[in-house]
Design an enzyme around this catalytic site. Structure first.
Site, mmCIF file in Angstrom:
data_model
loop_
_atom_site.group_PDB
_atom_site.id
_atom_site.type_symbol
_atom_site.label_atom_id
_atom_site.label_comp_id
_atom_site.label_asym_id
_atom_site.label_seq_id
_atom_site.Cartn_x
_atom_site.Cartn_y
_atom_site.Cartn_z
ATOM 1 N N LYS A 100 21.654 -40.116 -3.565
ATOM 2 C CA LYS A 100 21.688 -41.365 -2.798
ATOM 3 C C LYS A 100 21.130 -41.154 -1.387
ATOM 4 O O LYS A 100 20.314 -41.944 -0.903
ATOM 5 C CB LYS A 100 23.105 -41.904 -2.704
ATOM 6 N N ASP A 137 24.801 -47.715 -3.639
ATOM 7 C CA ASP A 137 26.104 -47.433 -3.044
ATOM 8 C C ASP A 137 27.162 -48.238 -3.767
ATOM 9 O O ASP A 137 26.901 -48.853 -4.811
ATOM 10 C CB ASP A 137 26.098 -47.736 -1.546
#
Length: 214
Positions: free
Chosen positions: A121, A139
């Protein structure tokens, strides 16, 4: 609505609400963005933005950060979660950047994800927002909304990312992931959802979820 129509509805609604979504983490260049994103794990962007001015005043380059001890870095980032591991990772990351990349943040996933404290991420955010390379960082907001909108059955963020990349045009990924995050925070939070304000979920949401909040 067909799935294609739902996807277009999401795109059109988010574009109307957030035509120019800013990056929530304050930064000056790829390195300061990388540090800010690494610090944001399990804390808020607001808190990171309170911490980073003091940190970057002392160490805003890999060279400067590599010369600080983990203990000194920990003092500079006190107030956010996981300070022990984050301070050690920032120190090691800076040294890795100096040793492997001449102090330059790499612009590819393989090298980014090989750095201390950098997961997929974090690498995706840097690739998309620092280098403009299409990526779709997922997220908790995006993971939650893709499920609520019945656009993903992903049991994890990896599957949600695959679904998002499959459904949304590649040229929109870098902007769209920011738009979804802002929408999730403002209109479709994990708790305290007011469905009358959440136009996307109300219009295209998963039936089982909509039934559960009646």
């Amino acid at each position: 609505m067909t799935k294609a129509e739902k996807v277009q509805f999401v795109i059109d609604t988010l574009e109307e609400l957030y035509p120019n979504p800013p990056i929530a983490l304050d930064h000056n260049d790829p390195y300061t963005l990388l540090v800010a994103v690494a610090l944001s794990a399990q804390t808020t962007d607001k808190k990171v933005n309170e911490i980073t001015p003091g940190l970057f005043a002392v160490a805003d380059t890999p060279l400067k950060m590599s010369k600080l001890s983990p203990e000194h870095i920990k003092e500079l980032i006190t107030g956010i979660g996981l300070t022990n591991s984050k301070s050690k990772n920032l120190h090691l990351m800076a040294n890795q950047l100096m040793d492997r990349h001449n102090g330059i943040v790499p612009d590819n996933f393989k090298d980014l994800e090989a750095l201390a404290g950098v997961g997929h991420k974090t690498a995706s955010v840097v690739m998309s927002q620092a280098f403009g390379i299409p990526a779709f960082p997922v997220d908790t907001h995006i993971h939650r909304l893709m499920w609520r909108w019945n656009l993903s059955n992903g049991k994890n963020v990896e599957q949600t990312e695959k679904d998002a990349k499959r459904l949304f045009p590649k040229e929109l990924w870098n902007k769209l992931h920011l738009q979804i995050i802002y929408y999730g925070r403002e209109y479709s939070p994990a708790r305290g959802l007011k469905i009358e304000k959440d136009i996307i979920t109300k219009t295209i949401g998963r039936k089982s979820f909509l039934d559960s909040i009646k």
